[in-house]
Scaffold this motif. Structure first.
Motif, PDB file in Angstrom:
ATOM      1  N   SER A 127       0.828  -1.204   0.000  1.00  0.00           N
ATOM      2  CA  SER A 127       0.000   0.000   0.000  1.00  0.00           C
ATOM      3  C   SER A 127       0.861   1.251   0.000  1.00  0.00           C
ATOM      4  O   SER A 127       0.600   2.215  -0.725  1.00  0.00           O
ATOM      5  N   GLU A 128       1.905   1.225   0.803  1.00  0.00           N
ATOM      6  CA  GLU A 128       2.786   2.387   0.898  1.00  0.00           C
ATOM      7  C   GLU A 128       3.477   2.661  -0.442  1.00  0.00           C
ATOM      8  O   GLU A 128       3.609   3.817  -0.856  1.00  0.00           O
ATOM      9  N   LYS A 129       3.898   1.609  -1.131  1.00  0.00           N
ATOM     10  CA  LYS A 129       4.552   1.785  -2.429  1.00  0.00           C
ATOM     11  C   LYS A 129       3.583   2.380  -3.455  1.00  0.00           C
ATOM     12  O   LYS A 129       3.936   3.265  -4.243  1.00  0.00           O
ATOM     13  N   TRP A 130       2.347   1.872  -3.467  1.00  0.00           N
ATOM     14  CA  TRP A 130       1.352   2.419  -4.394  1.00  0.00           C
ATOM     15  C   TRP A 130       1.043   3.873  -4.059  1.00  0.00           C
ATOM     16  O   TRP A 130       0.939   4.720  -4.959  1.00  0.00           O
TER      17      TRP A 130
ATOM     18  N   SER B 136      -9.646   2.561   2.381  1.00  0.00           N
ATOM     19  CA  SER B 136      -8.686   1.676   1.705  1.00  0.00           C
ATOM     20  C   SER B 136      -8.301   2.293   0.374  1.00  0.00           C
ATOM     21  O   SER B 136      -8.887   3.291  -0.060  1.00  0.00           O
ATOM     22  N   ILE B 137      -7.302   1.709  -0.270  1.00  0.00           N
ATOM     23  CA  ILE B 137      -7.005   2.074  -1.649  1.00  0.00           C
ATOM     24  C   ILE B 137      -7.192   0.842  -2.516  1.00  0.00           C
ATOM     25  O   ILE B 137      -7.056  -0.293  -2.057  1.00  0.00           O
ATOM     26  N   VAL B 138      -7.540   1.092  -3.765  1.00  0.00           N
ATOM     27  CA  VAL B 138      -7.780   0.026  -4.731  1.00  0.00           C
ATOM     28  C   VAL B 138      -6.873   0.301  -5.924  1.00  0.00           C
ATOM     29  O   VAL B 138      -6.880   1.405  -6.470  1.00  0.00           O
ATOM     30  N   THR B 139      -6.087  -0.684  -6.326  1.00  0.00           N
ATOM     31  CA  THR B 139      -5.116  -0.479  -7.402  1.00  0.00           C
ATOM     32  C   THR B 139      -5.252  -1.551  -8.471  1.00  0.00           C
ATOM     33  O   THR B 139      -6.008  -2.516  -8.313  1.00  0.00           O
TER      34      THR B 139
ATOM     35  N   ALA C  98      -3.405  -3.820  -8.972  1.00  0.00           N
ATOM     36  CA  ALA C  98      -2.965  -5.113  -8.434  1.00  0.00           C
ATOM     37  C   ALA C  98      -4.068  -5.841  -7.673  1.00  0.00           C
ATOM     38  O   ALA C  98      -3.900  -7.012  -7.319  1.00  0.00           O
ATOM     39  N   ASP C  99      -5.183  -5.172  -7.422  1.00  0.00           N
ATOM     40  CA  ASP C  99      -6.251  -5.763  -6.612  1.00  0.00           C
ATOM     41  C   ASP C  99      -7.278  -6.482  -7.470  1.00  0.00           C
ATOM     42  O   ASP C  99      -7.745  -5.936  -8.473  1.00  0.00           O
ATOM     43  N   PRO C 100      -7.669  -7.692  -7.083  1.00  0.00           N
ATOM     44  CA  PRO C 100      -8.666  -8.427  -7.867  1.00  0.00           C
ATOM     45  C   PRO C 100     -10.036  -7.765  -7.867  1.00  0.00           C
ATOM     46  O   PRO C 100     -10.847  -8.041  -8.765  1.00  0.00           O
ATOM     47  N   ASP C 101     -10.304  -6.905  -6.873  1.00  0.00           N
ATOM     48  CA  ASP C 101     -11.612  -6.257  -6.844  1.00  0.00           C
ATOM     49  C   ASP C 101     -11.584  -4.847  -7.439  1.00  0.00           C
ATOM     50  O   ASP C 101     -12.526  -4.073  -7.260  1.00  0.00           O
ATOM     51  N   TYR C 102     -10.516  -4.508  -8.172  1.00  0.00           N
ATOM     52  CA  TYR C 102     -10.541  -3.265  -8.938  1.00  0.00           C
ATOM     53  C   TYR C 102     -11.714  -3.356  -9.913  1.00  0.00           C
ATOM     54  O   TYR C 102     -11.942  -4.403 -10.528  1.00  0.00           O
ATOM     55  N   PRO C 103     -12.524  -2.278 -10.069  1.00  0.00           N
ATOM     56  CA  PRO C 103     -13.724  -2.357 -10.927  1.00  0.00           C
ATOM     57  C   PRO C 103     -13.401  -2.846 -12.335  1.00  0.00           C
ATOM     58  O   PRO C 103     -12.639  -2.214 -13.061  1.00  0.00           O
TER      59      PRO C 103
END
Length: 360
Positions: free
Chosen positions: A7-10, A79-82, A84-89
């Motif tokens: 999360s910190e890197k993103w 939260s953040i969504v990137t 890399a996340d499977p639940d990104y829209p």
């Protein structure tokens, strides 16, 4: 997100001065992850981005801004969504310029809901506000999450309708999520955070800059299966959202209105250009393949003869009391009393200048 370190890197990647979304997407394509980007040499980075941007990456993001963001993430609602996340829209991934990082407050599980965007004028008429709420509530009850921009007018009414329905609502905002804009929507923002969600591509502390709002509109349409325009002037920002929806391959719907109303001209222009004219929420639901959830009819008392007469003469365009008296043959006192009763029932709205408009 795999870990706080990820999360910190993103977060750091999104906070690099001069590094925009397009450059982030190119860097990710070249290096694979934020960690690999920050580990790369200046020479390698300069093959993808300009020299001064590569220097900013090697120098790193402002530690104070990263600390503020990490503190914000300590709240379980945030939260953040990137990428890399499977639940990104998933729908958003298919637009030409998806944001690599989204800040989220509220229910993460709503991100991949089937959704309807509902947009329109900030200076909507009472009829427009009533339509936005009613259409949104019906669509929400049928299984469509309502997405809008939390602006005054139609946006706020759409969120209220979506929250009343069973599928909630998402606001895509043009500021950082630590700022509520406009401030008058603070109560609505809290309700969205509790029952729905708010998302933003802008980092915390980002103010309400004019350029942010047209930019965020692509997310409103991009996360949705269709876009409904309730009321819009010819130069309305809602038409930007509708145009982006068309470019993204989404269905566009528009509610027609009076030929005399400036707030109908944008909708009429869209209809001339191929948007689907809709008169009820069922028109949208049928097009998108969602069965409407029909409520039991509300029992009402049989109206008195004079009330029926007045209601017939109201029509759906704005009208003055004097005109109503002339049309109906009733006295000013009688008409005023009945209009007040209609207002309390929610069937008529009073407008500035002594005018009235029928809502349904």
């Amino acid at each position: 997100m795999n870990s706080l370190q990820d999360s910190e890197k993103w977060l750091a990647l999104g906070l690099i001065d001069g590094l925009g979304d397009e450059s982030i997407r190119r860097l990710l394509a070249a290096f694979g992850s934020p960690a690999e980007i920050f580990s790369a040499s200046s020479t390698s980075l300069e093959r993808v981005v300009k020299k001064h941007v590569a220097y900013n990456i090697t120098r790193g993001a402002d530690p104070g801004k990263i600390s503020i963001a990490l503190t914000w993430l300590e709240d379980s609602a945030n939260s953040i969504v990137t990428f890399a996340d499977p639940d990104y829209p998933s729908l958003l991934l298919n637009i030409p310029d998806p944001p690599p990082i989204l800040y989220l407050k509220g229910k993460r599980e709503l991100l991949n809901s089937c959704a309807l965007a509902v947009v329109g004028s900030r200076s909507a008429t009472p009829a427009g506000l009533a339509n936005a709420e009613a259409f949104s509530e019906a669509a929400s009850n049928a299984g469509l999450c309502i997405i809008s921009g939390m602006a005054l007018g139609v946006d706020a009414a759409a969120h209220r309708g979506g929250l009343r329905g069973s599928s909630a609502s998402i606001a895509v905002v043009g500021t950082g999520l630590d700022i509520v804009y406009p401030a008058v929507n603070r109560k609505l923002a809290h309700e969205l955070a509790e029952k729905g969600a708010l998302i933003s591509e802008f980092s915390l502390g980002t103010p309400a800059l004019g350029s942010n709002f047209p930019r965020r509109n692509r997310i409103i349409s991009g996360m949705s299966s269709g876009c409904l325009v309730v009321e819009a002037a010819l130069q309305s920002g809602s038409l930007i959202t509708a145009r982006q929806a068309l470019e993204q391959g989404r269905d566009v719907f528009a509610i027609p209105g009076s030929i005399h109303s400036p707030l109908s001209k944008g909708c009429h222009a869209l209809i001339k250009q191929g948007a689907k004219l809709v008169e009820s929420a069922e028109d949208i639901l049928d097009e998108l393949g969602y069965p409407a959830v029909r409520k039991a009819a509300r029992q009402v008392d049989e109206p008195k003869r004079e009330e029926s007469l007045l209601f017939r003469h109201l029509g759906h365009d704005v009208i003055s009391i004097d005109s109503l008296c002339q049309r109906s043959g009733l006295t000013v006192e009688t008409v005023s009393a009945m209009l007040l009763a209609f207002e309390l029932e929610g069937t008529v709205a009073s407008l500035p200048g002594g005018y009235y408009q029928r809502l349904r």
